[in-house]
Design an enzyme around this catalytic site. Structure first.
Site, PDB file in Angstrom:
ATOM      1  CD  GLU A  41      43.730 -70.601 -44.379  1.00  0.00           C
ATOM      2  OE1 GLU A  41      44.466 -70.335 -43.415  1.00  0.00           O
ATOM      3  OE2 GLU A  41      44.173 -70.955 -45.494  1.00  0.00           O
ATOM      4  CE  LYS A 130      49.816 -72.692 -44.300  1.00  0.00           C
ATOM      5  NZ  LYS A 130      49.013 -72.279 -43.133  1.00  0.00           N
TER       6      LYS A 130
END
Length: 210
Positions: A41, A130
């Protein structure tokens, strides 16, 4: 092309490269891949993030899932898709971002901290959740959330995950963890990035055996 589930199945660690510079993206991405990382990411508050995403996707996109973090708007989502990213990660639950992520055919991983936010994200179509910030909770909270959330929607603990607690989060039921400063900081030598990532993977594997 590897799917997100295959990638997390191979290694349930997401490398967060906040501050990555595009000219280092290829070498750092390869070092992480070589040690076992399969999901990377690049937060959008990094320098020229879309260039880094494009570089990583070009070099590793068929063998790893490349995406963006700190995605806050639907315009951001479209730019991530145009750069070749396949994963959209946010610090918050924003149904507009989730909607656009799914419309673009990307994997949605919004941030949440409460059960209400988690169910809002799932209703909007989130693929993963998340849990952020991870350093504000105890691992047992993951187990409590898992008891009420759908079993096919995994929790990815983000923030404050390191060698001292990674095994505890997995033991509590985390599907994956996302790790930033424990692996990467701007200017950190590539060999140290790979070594620290390998140490975290080893800690996860050791925890799975115990």
């Amino acid at each position: 092309m590897i799917s997100i589930e295959e990638a997390l199945g191979a290694c349930p660690l997401v490398a967060i490269l906040r501050g990555l510079e595009p000219e280092r993206a290829g070498a750092i991405g390869q070092a992480l891949f070589d040690c076992g990382i399969r999901v990377i990411e690049v937060p959008l508050n990094s320098p020229q993030p879309y260039e880094s995403i494009e570089s990583l996707a070009r070099g590793l996109g068929d063998r790893a899932v490349i995406g963006a973090g700190t995605v806050l708007t639907d315009e951001d989502v479209r730019a991530v898709a145009a750069a070749g990213g396949r994963l959209v990660v946010s610090p918050n639950t924003d149904t507009r971002v989730i909607d656009e992520t799914k419309r673009c055919g990307l994997v949605s991983m919004p941030g949440f901290f409460t059960p209400t936010e988690a169910f809002q994200a799932l209703t909007a179509g989130a693929d993963y959740l998340k849990l952020f910030p991870g350093d504000a909770i105890q691992p047992k909270i993951v187990g409590a959330l898992r008891a009420v959330l759908p079993p096919d929607r995994g929790i990815v603990v983000t923030g404050g995950v390191g060698l001292e607690n990674i095994a505890d989060f997995f033991a509590a039921g985390a599907r994956a963890v996302a790790v930033g400063s424990s692996i990467f900081k701007p200017g950190k030598p590539v060999d140290r990035i790979g070594a620290d990532a390998a140490a975290l993977i080893a800690a996860w594997r050791e925890g799975m055996r115990s």
